[in-house]
Design a protein around this motif. Structure first.
Motif, PDB file in Angstrom:
ATOM      1  N   SER A 192     -49.789   8.770  -0.450  1.00 32.02           N
ATOM      2  CA  SER A 192     -48.653   7.885  -0.169  1.00 32.02           C
ATOM      3  C   SER A 192     -47.337   8.652  -0.236  1.00 32.02           C
ATOM      4  O   SER A 192     -46.465   8.483   0.626  1.00 32.02           O
ATOM      5  CB  SER A 192     -48.640   6.722  -1.168  1.00 32.02           C
ATOM      6  OG  SER A 192     -49.838   5.980  -1.106  1.00 32.02           O
ATOM      7  N   ARG A 193     -47.209   9.521  -1.257  1.00 28.98           N
ATOM      8  CA  ARG A 193     -45.978  10.323  -1.354  1.00 28.98           C
ATOM      9  C   ARG A 193     -45.855  11.278  -0.171  1.00 28.98           C
ATOM     10  O   ARG A 193     -44.754  11.480   0.364  1.00 28.98           O
ATOM     11  CB  ARG A 193     -45.976  11.092  -2.674  1.00 28.98           C
ATOM     12  CG  ARG A 193     -45.764  10.206  -3.900  1.00 28.98           C
ATOM     13  CD  ARG A 193     -45.505  11.044  -5.140  1.00 28.98           C
ATOM     14  NE  ARG A 193     -46.691  11.821  -5.522  1.00 28.98           N
ATOM     15  CZ  ARG A 193     -47.612  11.393  -6.367  1.00 28.98           C
ATOM     16  NH1 ARG A 193     -47.504  10.179  -6.911  1.00 28.98           N
ATOM     17  NH2 ARG A 193     -48.643  12.155  -6.683  1.00 28.98           N
ATOM     18  N   ALA A 194     -46.977  11.867   0.230  1.00 23.22           N
ATOM     19  CA  ALA A 194     -46.943  12.781   1.374  1.00 23.22           C
ATOM     20  C   ALA A 194     -46.541  12.044   2.646  1.00 23.22           C
ATOM     21  O   ALA A 194     -45.792  12.576   3.481  1.00 23.22           O
ATOM     22  CB  ALA A 194     -48.305  13.447   1.538  1.00 23.22           C
ATOM     23  N   ILE A 195     -47.028  10.805   2.798  1.00 24.54           N
ATOM     24  CA  ILE A 195     -46.670  10.014   3.976  1.00 24.54           C
ATOM     25  C   ILE A 195     -45.176   9.701   3.960  1.00 24.54           C
ATOM     26  O   ILE A 195     -44.502   9.777   4.998  1.00 24.54           O
ATOM     27  CB  ILE A 195     -47.506   8.719   4.003  1.00 24.54           C
ATOM     28  CG1 ILE A 195     -48.967   9.047   4.333  1.00 24.54           C
ATOM     29  CG2 ILE A 195     -46.949   7.732   5.025  1.00 24.54           C
ATOM     30  CD1 ILE A 195     -49.891   7.868   4.217  1.00 24.54           C
ATOM     31  N   MET A 196     -44.649   9.352   2.787  1.00 24.03           N
ATOM     32  CA  MET A 196     -43.212   9.049   2.715  1.00 24.03           C
ATOM     33  C   MET A 196     -42.360  10.272   3.006  1.00 24.03           C
ATOM     34  O   MET A 196     -41.255  10.159   3.543  1.00 24.03           O
ATOM     35  CB  MET A 196     -42.886   8.494   1.326  1.00 24.03           C
ATOM     36  CG  MET A 196     -43.408   7.077   1.095  1.00 24.03           C
ATOM     37  SD  MET A 196     -42.856   6.354  -0.475  1.00 24.03           S
ATOM     38  CE  MET A 196     -43.855   7.307  -1.637  1.00 24.03           C
ATOM     39  N   GLN A 202     -50.711  11.916   7.513  1.00 19.89           N
ATOM     40  CA  GLN A 202     -51.589  12.140   6.368  1.00 19.89           C
ATOM     41  C   GLN A 202     -52.582  10.985   6.229  1.00 19.89           C
ATOM     42  O   GLN A 202     -52.283   9.841   6.566  1.00 19.89           O
ATOM     43  CB  GLN A 202     -50.771  12.265   5.075  1.00 19.89           C
ATOM     44  CG  GLN A 202     -49.781  13.416   5.085  1.00 19.89           C
ATOM     45  CD  GLN A 202     -50.485  14.756   5.016  1.00 19.89           C
ATOM     46  OE1 GLN A 202     -51.568  14.857   4.453  1.00 19.89           O
ATOM     47  NE2 GLN A 202     -49.869  15.773   5.594  1.00 19.89           N
ATOM     48  N   ARG A 203     -53.788  11.305   5.688  1.00 22.21           N
ATOM     49  CA  ARG A 203     -54.803  10.291   5.435  1.00 22.21           C
ATOM     50  C   ARG A 203     -55.400  10.517   4.051  1.00 22.21           C
ATOM     51  O   ARG A 203     -55.449  11.645   3.561  1.00 22.21           O
ATOM     52  CB  ARG A 203     -55.905  10.312   6.495  1.00 22.21           C
ATOM     53  CG  ARG A 203     -55.465   9.886   7.879  1.00 22.21           C
ATOM     54  CD  ARG A 203     -55.015   8.437   7.894  1.00 22.21           C
ATOM     55  NE  ARG A 203     -54.570   8.008   9.205  1.00 22.21           N
ATOM     56  CZ  ARG A 203     -53.318   8.055   9.630  1.00 22.21           C
ATOM     57  NH1 ARG A 203     -52.378   8.561   8.825  1.00 22.21           N
ATOM     58  NH2 ARG A 203     -52.982   7.624  10.829  1.00 22.21           N
TER      59      ARG A 203
END
Length: 456
Positions: A192-196, A202-203
């Motif tokens: 989730s942090r990587a997506i933000m 990211q998955r």
């Protein structure tokens, strides 16, 4: 780091509560078993003592003091009565018979008593019962209960060891499960942090265990795929709106700028105003179509649903577009069953069918044929619109329902790419579906709706 998060997690706290509750339950069960066993063993010992007391009392009743003394001597000499304690004392506390050196202190009153027999080897713990005989003598009958205490001590030790082992195993298992849970949650949080930070590419990684955590990760990944698709659609719609608005707005600005620098002329100004109004109507129609599609997709139009006949609606559409078809030398006809009933919004269904017929006439080409067919089938109420134009490539079938999407061969024909989007929204609102098929040549579009329930 992971261990610290494990110890701080609510799952670990819940596990501790579960362990504590389980420990209390185990302790209660053990206490019940312990006291039940003690009570049973003591009751059996007391029953044997009372039986022996009855035997001695009977001997006293038949043979008096001498017979009782003789029987006590026999009992002491008999190995099968090892562990039994006997004592007969006179009224003056003088020892008359038995294997105790003196009358135990604290056993002056008749009844049950426990004491240490210090005059016997190993100083055993004795439980016995005393009574006063008819001649004033006092009789004590007891048993060594040291083995009972040892047995209960072993039971206590074993119970404590088992309870400690169970609690230890439960603690280890809870820490392991909590650590695994925290690890999977941390994996989701990291993604989730990587997506933000970096975007929707990211998955969440899957472990291949096919457990509930893998299912959660799969669902979240599917949700991210859907969000990414929707974001792409929004970007595409924004780009298409910008592209489609640029042309009429540029034309309007060019005309106004030209008129601004030219001499005033009534006829020229009127023509300019007319052309500008036409371009503004095109822009407003585009936004009206977008608003209408959004309204349909939010299910805000279900209040107008009633039983309608698709054949009547299709007939009105064919009649409306008959003149346009004749102008393009296109043959337009209606065929199928005489009555095809369904439940829906008549105006929305009219717009959907009109969009399909309009597209078929525009893209079918001059001198072609457009056929509208209504029929009842096992699928429900079906209406199909077919033409013999160039059709739509199979790999483009899913894309043409997106807003503003237009095929390359349709770029220079009138329209804004919202027609099929509106048709798809109407089909979805009515619980139906839209299908595209090759008409060899041309395109055949089928709308399938649930049939209306017929009244008996």
């Amino acid at each position: 780091m992971l261990l610290a998060k494990t110890l701080r997690s609510s799952t670990f706290r819940l596990a501790l509560i579960a362990i504590g509750t389980f420990g209390l339950i185990v302790s209660a069960i053990f206490a019940y078993v312990y006291w039940s066993t003690v009570a049973y063993v003591r009751s059996e010992s007391d029953r044997a003592i009372m039986a022996e007391q009855a035997n001695l009392r009977e001997a006293f009743a038949h043979s008096g003091r001498d017979g009782l003394v003789a029987l006590i001597g026999q009992r002491i000499a008999d190995r099968s009565f090892a562990g039994h304690v006997y004592m007969l004392a006179g009224p003056d506390a003088a020892v008359l018979a038995g294997n105790l050196g003196q009358w135990p202190s604290g056993a002056n009153e008749p009844g049950w008593t426990e004491f240490r027999a210090r005059s016997l080897p190993s100083n055993p713990l004795v439980r016995g019962v005393t009574e006063r005989l008819a001649n004033g003598d006092r009789l004590l009958v007891g048993r060594d209960i040291g083995d009972l205490d040892g047995f209960m001590a072993r039971i206590t030790t074993a119970g404590i060891a088992v309870a400690a082992l169970i609690v230890l195993l439960a603690a280890v298992a809870s820490i392991g499960v909590t650590r695994r849970t925290v690890g999977r949650i941390e994996s989701i949080n990291a993604t989730s942090r990587a997506i933000m930070l970096s975007g929707l590419d990211q998955r969440i990684p899957l472990h291949g265990s096919h457990d509930e955590w893998d299912r959660v990760a799969e669902n979240l990944n599917l949700m991210l795929d859907r969000i990414q698709t929707l974001m792409g659609d929004v970007k595409q719609v924004s780009d298409n709106i910008a592209h489609d608005l640029r042309t009429p707005l540029t034309r309007m600005r060019g005309r106004l700028e030209k008129a601004y620098h030219a001499q005033r002329s009534g006829e020229a100004d009127a023509a300019l105003i007319g052309d500008t109004i036409a371009d503004l109507d095109t822009v407003l129609a585009m936004f009206a179509s977008l608003t209408r599609i959004s309204e349909i997709e939010t299910r805000a139009r279900r209040g107008a649903f009633r039983t309608v006949n698709l054949v009547e609606i299709a007939g009105e559409v064919v009649e409306l577009y008959d003149a346009a078809a004749e102008r393009d030398t296109t043959r337009l006809d209606l065929a199928g069953d005489g009555e095809v009933l369904m439940t829906g919004d008549r105006d929305l269904l009219f717009d959907a069918i009109a969009n399909l017929v309009d597209n078929a006439i525009k893209h079918g080409g001059a001198g072609g044929r457009v056929s509208v067919t209504c029929c009842n089938s096992e699928e429900g109420a079906v209406i199909a619109v077919a033409d013999n134009g160039p059709g739509i490539p199979a790999d483009q079938h899913d894309r043409v329902f997106k807003r503003f999407y237009r095929l390359e061969q349709s770029r220079y024909t009138p329209g804004n790419g919202l027609g099929l989007s509106l048709v798809a929204a109407v089909a979805s609102l009515h619980g139906g579906r839209i299908e595209l098929h090759d008409n060899a040549p041309g395109l055949r579009v089928r709308l399938c709706f649930p049939a209306a329930e017929r009244k008996a």
